[in-house]
Motif scaffolding. Structure first.
Motif, PDB file in Angstrom:
ATOM      1  N   ASN A 193       4.309  -0.719   2.210  1.00  0.00           N
ATOM      2  CA  ASN A 193       3.782  -1.303   0.980  1.00  0.00           C
ATOM      3  C   ASN A 193       4.317  -2.715   0.757  1.00  0.00           C
ATOM      4  O   ASN A 193       4.715  -3.079  -0.337  1.00  0.00           O
ATOM      5  CB  ASN A 193       4.145  -0.410  -0.222  1.00  0.00           C
ATOM      6  N   HIS A 194       4.284  -3.504   1.818  1.00  0.00           N
ATOM      7  CA  HIS A 194       4.744  -4.889   1.703  1.00  0.00           C
ATOM      8  C   HIS A 194       3.870  -5.757   2.602  1.00  0.00           C
ATOM      9  O   HIS A 194       3.538  -5.353   3.720  1.00  0.00           O
ATOM     10  CB  HIS A 194       6.211  -5.010   2.123  1.00  0.00           C
ATOM     11  N   PRO A 195       3.477  -6.963   2.153  1.00  0.00           N
ATOM     12  CA  PRO A 195       2.585  -7.790   2.975  1.00  0.00           C
ATOM     13  C   PRO A 195       3.170  -8.164   4.327  1.00  0.00           C
ATOM     14  O   PRO A 195       2.421  -8.328   5.302  1.00  0.00           O
ATOM     15  CB  PRO A 195       2.348  -9.027   2.101  1.00  0.00           C
ATOM     16  N   ASP A 196       4.495  -8.288   4.424  1.00  0.00           N
ATOM     17  CA  ASP A 196       5.092  -8.587   5.731  1.00  0.00           C
ATOM     18  C   ASP A 196       4.904  -7.431   6.702  1.00  0.00           C
ATOM     19  O   ASP A 196       4.654  -7.633   7.891  1.00  0.00           O
ATOM     20  CB  ASP A 196       6.580  -8.881   5.567  1.00  0.00           C
ATOM     21  N   TYR A 197       5.034  -6.206   6.210  1.00  0.00           N
ATOM     22  CA  TYR A 197       4.821  -5.044   7.068  1.00  0.00           C
ATOM     23  C   TYR A 197       3.364  -4.978   7.524  1.00  0.00           C
ATOM     24  O   TYR A 197       3.071  -4.647   8.680  1.00  0.00           O
ATOM     25  CB  TYR A 197       5.164  -3.760   6.313  1.00  0.00           C
ATOM     26  N   ILE A 198       2.457  -5.268   6.616  1.00  0.00           N
ATOM     27  CA  ILE A 198       1.032  -5.190   6.936  1.00  0.00           C
ATOM     28  C   ILE A 198       0.653  -6.272   7.939  1.00  0.00           C
ATOM     29  O   ILE A 198      -0.110  -6.025   8.880  1.00  0.00           O
ATOM     30  CB  ILE A 198       0.203  -5.259   5.637  1.00  0.00           C
ATOM     31  N   ARG A 199       1.201  -7.465   7.769  1.00  0.00           N
ATOM     32  CA  ARG A 199       0.956  -8.517   8.752  1.00  0.00           C
ATOM     33  C   ARG A 199       1.476  -8.105  10.127  1.00  0.00           C
ATOM     34  O   ARG A 199       0.794  -8.295  11.149  1.00  0.00           O
ATOM     35  CB  ARG A 199       1.637  -9.816   8.305  1.00  0.00           C
ATOM     36  N   HIS A 200       2.661  -7.507  10.164  1.00  0.00           N
ATOM     37  CA  HIS A 200       3.247  -7.065  11.434  1.00  0.00           C
ATOM     38  C   HIS A 200       2.346  -6.043  12.125  1.00  0.00           C
ATOM     39  O   HIS A 200       2.083  -6.152  13.324  1.00  0.00           O
ATOM     40  CB  HIS A 200       4.630  -6.452  11.176  1.00  0.00           C
ATOM     41  N   THR A 203      -5.840  -6.598   0.243  1.00  0.00           N
ATOM     42  CA  THR A 203      -6.531  -6.103   1.445  1.00  0.00           C
ATOM     43  C   THR A 203      -7.724  -5.206   1.099  1.00  0.00           C
ATOM     44  O   THR A 203      -7.821  -4.086   1.609  1.00  0.00           O
ATOM     45  CB  THR A 203      -5.558  -5.308   2.333  1.00  0.00           C
ATOM     46  N   PRO A 204      -8.662  -5.639   0.260  1.00  0.00           N
ATOM     47  CA  PRO A 204      -9.774  -4.740  -0.091  1.00  0.00           C
ATOM     48  C   PRO A 204     -10.686  -4.416   1.084  1.00  0.00           C
ATOM     49  O   PRO A 204     -11.388  -3.401   1.062  1.00  0.00           O
ATOM     50  CB  PRO A 204     -10.520  -5.523  -1.181  1.00  0.00           C
ATOM     51  N   PHE A 205     -10.678  -5.262   2.110  1.00  0.00           N
ATOM     52  CA  PHE A 205     -11.509  -5.018   3.287  1.00  0.00           C
ATOM     53  C   PHE A 205     -10.666  -4.848   4.548  1.00  0.00           C
ATOM     54  O   PHE A 205     -11.163  -4.998   5.658  1.00  0.00           O
ATOM     55  CB  PHE A 205     -12.508  -6.167   3.478  1.00  0.00           C
ATOM     56  N   ARG A 261      -9.050  -5.588  -6.634  1.00  0.00           N
ATOM     57  CA  ARG A 261      -7.588  -5.433  -6.629  1.00  0.00           C
ATOM     58  C   ARG A 261      -7.193  -4.128  -7.305  1.00  0.00           C
ATOM     59  O   ARG A 261      -6.388  -3.352  -6.771  1.00  0.00           O
ATOM     60  CB  ARG A 261      -6.913  -6.607  -7.356  1.00  0.00           C
ATOM     61  N   ILE A 262      -7.753  -3.874  -8.473  1.00  0.00           N
ATOM     62  CA  ILE A 262      -7.331  -2.713  -9.250  1.00  0.00           C
ATOM     63  C   ILE A 262      -7.920  -1.422  -8.691  1.00  0.00           C
ATOM     64  O   ILE A 262      -7.241  -0.389  -8.633  1.00  0.00           O
ATOM     65  CB  ILE A 262      -7.737  -2.881 -10.727  1.00  0.00           C
ATOM     66  N   TYR A 263      -9.180  -1.481  -8.246  1.00  0.00           N
ATOM     67  CA  TYR A 263      -9.882  -0.262  -7.842  1.00  0.00           C
ATOM     68  C   TYR A 263     -10.621  -0.486  -6.519  1.00  0.00           C
ATOM     69  O   TYR A 263     -11.847  -0.393  -6.464  1.00  0.00           O
ATOM     70  CB  TYR A 263     -10.879   0.169  -8.916  1.00  0.00           C
ATOM     71  N   LEU A 279       0.373   4.603   6.900  1.00  0.00           N
ATOM     72  CA  LEU A 279      -0.557   4.592   5.775  1.00  0.00           C
ATOM     73  C   LEU A 279      -0.370   3.314   4.961  1.00  0.00           C
ATOM     74  O   LEU A 279       0.737   2.982   4.555  1.00  0.00           O
ATOM     75  CB  LEU A 279      -0.305   5.811   4.882  1.00  0.00           C
ATOM     76  N   VAL A 280      -1.480   2.601   4.745  1.00  0.00           N
ATOM     77  CA  VAL A 280      -1.515   1.470   3.812  1.00  0.00           C
ATOM     78  C   VAL A 280      -2.365   1.900   2.631  1.00  0.00           C
ATOM     79  O   VAL A 280      -3.521   2.280   2.807  1.00  0.00           O
ATOM     80  CB  VAL A 280      -2.110   0.210   4.465  1.00  0.00           C
ATOM     81  N   ASN A 281      -1.778   1.868   1.446  1.00  0.00           N
ATOM     82  CA  ASN A 281      -2.495   2.298   0.249  1.00  0.00           C
ATOM     83  C   ASN A 281      -2.573   1.100  -0.696  1.00  0.00           C
ATOM     84  O   ASN A 281      -1.603   0.747  -1.357  1.00  0.00           O
ATOM     85  CB  ASN A 281      -1.770   3.470  -0.418  1.00  0.00           C
ATOM     86  N   SER A 282      -3.770   0.476  -0.746  1.00  0.00           N
ATOM     87  CA  SER A 282      -3.891  -0.753  -1.519  1.00  0.00           C
ATOM     88  C   SER A 282      -3.839  -0.500  -3.019  1.00  0.00           C
ATOM     89  O   SER A 282      -3.626  -1.444  -3.791  1.00  0.00           O
ATOM     90  CB  SER A 282      -5.169  -1.499  -1.153  1.00  0.00           C
ATOM     91  N   TYR A 283      -4.008   0.741  -3.461  1.00  0.00           N
ATOM     92  CA  TYR A 283      -3.834   1.036  -4.879  1.00  0.00           C
ATOM     93  C   TYR A 283      -2.434   0.607  -5.322  1.00  0.00           C
ATOM     94  O   TYR A 283      -2.260   0.056  -6.411  1.00  0.00           O
ATOM     95  CB  TYR A 283      -4.043   2.529  -5.128  1.00  0.00           C
ATOM     96  N   PHE A 284      -1.461   0.832  -4.466  1.00  0.00           N
ATOM     97  CA  PHE A 284      -0.084   0.440  -4.783  1.00  0.00           C
ATOM     98  C   PHE A 284       0.226  -0.976  -4.317  1.00  0.00           C
ATOM     99  O   PHE A 284       0.922  -1.721  -5.013  1.00  0.00           O
ATOM    100  CB  PHE A 284       0.896   1.439  -4.177  1.00  0.00           C
TER     101      PHE A 284
END
Length: 470
Positions: A66-73, A408-410, A340-342, A370-375
């Motif tokens: 749940n961090h943008p650095d992790y998602i980029r990695h 990351t909505p898409f 962003r919200i939903y 798991l990446v959960n953009s809700y959080f």
């Protein structure tokens, strides 16, 4: 993101840290807690452990990041080391099969993406914008006979979304069959959402639930097959010659050829891709616009500013056009803040193909990430007062101040959603055309609609708003 792991006295890097794991004694719960309240369970894990933790529903290892650095990695810098042979995509594969969304075969995915990508650029999407506005106009003509009525907005927009995607795909009027497709997908979405949270018994076990799932899949397959068969028969009757009309998406896909091997798709793969497009376009538009109109009804100050922009751009016109899009920045900001919200695609997964280290944490091979953009889209380090609906978060200046991968909505990386340009064009054009003539108002100002965490994020019970003319 935390600092690099410490260096031991020997001069050698310290061993990778183990990812914190939710255990029974933590008071967060186990598999049943995840099944009964997925968002509550994951939120409790984030509160306790921070931006990375592990949990094991029925023994299946899942790591939430749940961090943008992790998602980029994971998605960008090391995208080839993570694939879609992950639990979530195995769950939805009975529906989506080898289409782009869930395909775990990287070579097949690359081939399909090469063939399909030219048909989903902003320039080519322009060719389908008229379908979007024509169908919206037809919906609004029906609304003119219903002033003051409380509409099931989710159903209304769902039918509109299916008419748009099928007109773009098949150049066809789909009528009531669109509603049947939507109902079949809704059934599959609920069943698979429950199975993801508690994957037992297996989907091939003949329970009543699984029989309903397979009937729904058969209904969706029949819907797609009908149009493909009709097109093939029409092409055969014309001797394979294309007509004078602007080609629809099905025609473009039928005649797409891979630049590397010179071959096109077989009929089974074509069916899978068309079904993926139908589902993706239907679900994104239905849920996003449902939430948009709900949020506008709760925030009249945002609605008033949107009305002012749309009125200024359209003037005496009642229908937006593709050429209006650059002149509607606030409408785009409203869409972005709603996503962003939903985000409809509020969660996605990858599987670690080999052992990796993320911010000093050891990620074993075959771990489900798991990446959960809700959080992620509510991360307090990047979003001030994250539950507040505020389109101003998406001014160019505000966007530039945030890490790219905190939104990351898409998705992100090389498997970012191929239909994002189509989706954003449709969302803005439909929104601008609707609000030019109508308001959708909460019948009861105290009404609160909660998200339902299925495979996609759905408004629980749907959105119901009263129709008013402006």
């Amino acid at each position: 993101m935390s600092s690099a792991p410490p260096v031991a006295d020997t001069g050698r890097p310290a061993r990778p840290r183990e990812i914190p794991t939710i255990r029974r004694r933590d008071g967060i719960g186990g598999a049943l807690a995840f099944r009964n309240d997925q968002l509550g369970f994951l939120g409790a894990g984030l509160d306790r452990y921070g931006d990375i933790f592990r949990f094991r529903p029925l023994g299946i290892p899942i790591v939430l990041v749940n961090h943008p650095d992790y998602i980029r990695h994971i998605l960008v810098e090391n995208g080839e080391r993570y694939d879609k042979d992950a639990m979530l995509f195995r769950v939805v594969r009975p529906v989506l099969r080898r289409g782009l969304i869930a395909n775990a075969d990287m070579e097949l995915w690359r081939r399909q993406r090469r063939m399909m990508a030219p048909h989903f650029t902003p320039r080519t999407v322009n060719k389908f914008a008229r379908n979007m506005t024509d169908e919206t106009e037809l919906m609004l003509q029906g609304w003119e006979r219903r002033p003051g009525e409380v509409l099931d907005v989710t159903d209304e927009i769902g039918q509109l979304a299916l008419r748009i995607v099928n007109r773009s795909l098949f150049s066809a009027e789909v009528g009531t069959t669109a509603q049947g497709f939507g109902q079949a997908f809704g059934t599959a979405n609920a069943i698979l959402g429950d199975f993801f949270r508690f994957p037992f018994p297996p989907l091939n076990f003949p329970t009543p639930r699984n029989r309903r799932l397979h009937r729904s899949i058969a209904d969706m397959d029949a819907f797609v097959s009908k149009f493909i068969r009709a097109r093939l028969q029409a092409d055969a009757a014309q001797g394979g010659e294309a007509g004078d009309e602007e080609p629809d998406l099905l025609t473009l896909l039928l005649h797409s050829v891979d630049e590397e091997d010179g071959k096109g798709m077989d009929l089974e793969q074509l069916h899978h891709e068309v079904l993926n497009i139908c589902i993706g376009a239907f679900e994104t538009t239905t849920n996003t616009l449902s939430w948009v109109f709900y949020l506008l009804a709760r925030h009249p100050e945002v609605e008033a500013r949107l009305h002012a922009e749309v009125d200024a751009v359209l003037g005496e016109r009642t229908v937006a056009s593709f050429e209006d899009l650059p002149k509607l920045p606030y409408a785009r900001m409203v869409i972005d803040e709603t996503l962003r919200i939903y985000s409809p695609a509020y969660q996605f997964m990858r599987r670690a193909r080999e052992e990796d280290t993320v911010d000093g944490y050891r990620v074993p091979a075959n771990t489900n990430i798991l990446v959960n953009s809700y959080f992620l889209h509510r991360h307090p380090d990047f979003w001030e007062d994250p539950e507040r609906f505020d389109p101003e978060r998406f001014t160019p200046e505000a966007i530039a101040q945030r890490p790219k991968h905190v939104y990351t909505p898409f998705g992100a990386g090389h498997r970012i959603c191929i239909g994002r340009h189509f989706a954003l064009t449709e969302l803005i054009l439909v929104l601008a055309t609707v609000v030019r003539q109508h308001r959708l108002v909460l019948p009861d100002p105290t009404t609160e609609v909660l998200p339902d965490a299925l495979i996609t994020l759905h408004p629980k019970g749907g959105i119901h708003l009263r129709l008013e003319e402006r």
